[in-house]
Design a protein around this motif. Structure first.
Motif, short mmCIF file in Angstrom:
data_model
loop_
_atom_site.label_atom_id
_atom_site.label_comp_id
_atom_site.label_asym_id
_atom_site.label_seq_id
_atom_site.Cartn_x
_atom_site.Cartn_y
_atom_site.Cartn_z
N UNK A 85 0.82 -1.21 0.00
CA UNK A 85 0.00 0.00 0.00
C UNK A 85 0.86 1.26 0.00
N UNK A 86 1.77 1.36 -0.95
CA UNK A 86 2.76 2.44 -0.96
C UNK A 86 2.13 3.83 -0.96
N UNK A 87 1.15 4.09 -1.83
CA UNK A 87 0.54 5.41 -1.90
C UNK A 87 -0.17 5.79 -0.62
N UNK A 88 -0.87 4.85 -0.05
CA UNK A 88 -1.59 5.07 1.21
C UNK A 88 -0.60 5.39 2.34
N UNK A 89 0.47 4.60 2.45
CA UNK A 89 1.47 4.84 3.48
C UNK A 89 2.13 6.20 3.31
N UNK A 90 2.44 6.55 2.07
CA UNK A 90 3.08 7.84 1.79
C UNK A 90 2.21 8.99 2.28
N UNK A 91 0.92 8.90 2.01
CA UNK A 91 -0.03 9.93 2.49
C UNK A 91 -0.04 10.00 4.01
N UNK A 92 -0.09 8.85 4.66
CA UNK A 92 -0.11 8.83 6.12
C UNK A 92 1.17 9.42 6.71
N UNK A 93 2.30 9.03 6.15
CA UNK A 93 3.59 9.53 6.66
C UNK A 93 3.68 11.04 6.44
N UNK A 94 3.22 11.52 5.29
CA UNK A 94 3.32 12.93 4.94
C UNK A 94 2.32 13.79 5.72
N UNK A 95 1.07 13.35 5.78
CA UNK A 95 0.00 14.17 6.36
C UNK A 95 -0.39 13.77 7.78
N UNK A 96 -0.14 12.52 8.18
CA UNK A 96 -0.50 12.07 9.51
C UNK A 96 -1.93 11.53 9.62
N UNK A 97 -2.77 11.93 8.70
CA UNK A 97 -4.18 11.49 8.69
C UNK A 97 -4.55 11.18 7.26
N UNK A 102 -15.06 7.80 0.48
CA UNK A 102 -15.63 6.49 0.15
C UNK A 102 -14.48 5.50 0.03
N UNK A 103 -14.29 4.67 1.05
CA UNK A 103 -13.14 3.76 1.06
C UNK A 103 -13.17 2.77 -0.10
N UNK A 104 -14.36 2.46 -0.61
CA UNK A 104 -14.45 1.50 -1.70
C UNK A 104 -14.13 2.12 -3.06
N UNK A 105 -14.19 3.44 -3.17
CA UNK A 105 -13.91 4.12 -4.44
C UNK A 105 -12.49 4.69 -4.48
N UNK A 106 -11.79 4.72 -3.37
CA UNK A 106 -10.46 5.32 -3.29
C UNK A 106 -9.41 4.35 -3.85
N UNK A 107 -8.70 4.74 -4.93
CA UNK A 107 -7.73 3.82 -5.54
C UNK A 107 -6.57 3.45 -4.61
N UNK A 108 -6.19 4.32 -3.69
CA UNK A 108 -5.10 4.00 -2.77
C UNK A 108 -5.51 2.93 -1.76
N UNK A 109 -6.80 2.72 -1.60
CA UNK A 109 -7.30 1.75 -0.63
C UNK A 109 -7.83 0.48 -1.27
N UNK A 110 -7.67 0.34 -2.58
CA UNK A 110 -8.24 -0.81 -3.30
C UNK A 110 -7.83 -2.14 -2.68
N UNK A 111 -6.60 -2.28 -2.27
CA UNK A 111 -6.14 -3.53 -1.67
C UNK A 111 -6.70 -3.81 -0.30
#
Length: 128
Positions: A85-97, A102-111
């Motif tokens: 989940x590289x994109x998701x982790x990058x967002x969390x590390x960068x922004x903290x939140x 819509x978790x089902x429509x978000x491409x970073x959360x597809x997995x």
């Protein structure tokens, strides 16, 4: 978020931290209350708390609490690996939140869809 809202949110988080430090809240109670604050602040249906460990490709997150807008809470338990989940982790590390309308429509959360489905079933089966 307006400056006053940020200030109030930070004050409330610090107050909960002080209660935890003074033994007035257990760690699970503290986590549940933090989830409640996040749900309120972001007008979300769920909020989860995650602990990071490892570095680089070995970085992972372990869920330490999940709360719902109707006051249910469970300790979590899932573990996610950065490599999946590289994109998701990058967002969390960068922004903290990470906020997903819509978790089902978000491409970073597809997995994560199987995890979300399991979580929904757990909440439904156990009335959590």
């Amino acid at each position: 978020m307006k400056a006053q809202d940020r200030s109030d949110f930070a004050f409330r988080c610090r107050a909960l931290g002080a209660q935890l430090d003074q033994g007035e809240l257990s760690l699970p109670e503290f986590r549940a209350r933090i989830c409640e604050l996040l749900i309120e602040r972001f007008a979300a249906s769920r909020a989860s708390l995650w602990r990071f460990s490892g570095t680089g490709a070995q970085r992972r997150m372990h869920c330490v609490g999940i709360g719902t807008a109707d006051g249910r809470f469970e300790p979590g338990g899932a573990e996610l690996h950065a490599s999946a989940f590289e994109g998701y982790f990058e967002e969390l590390v960068t922004r903290g939140v990470y906020r997903a309308p819509d978790v089902h429509a978000d491409p970073l959360l597809a997995g994560l869809h199987p995890y979300f489905e399991e979580l929904t079933l757990r909440f439904a089966e156990h009335g959590i």
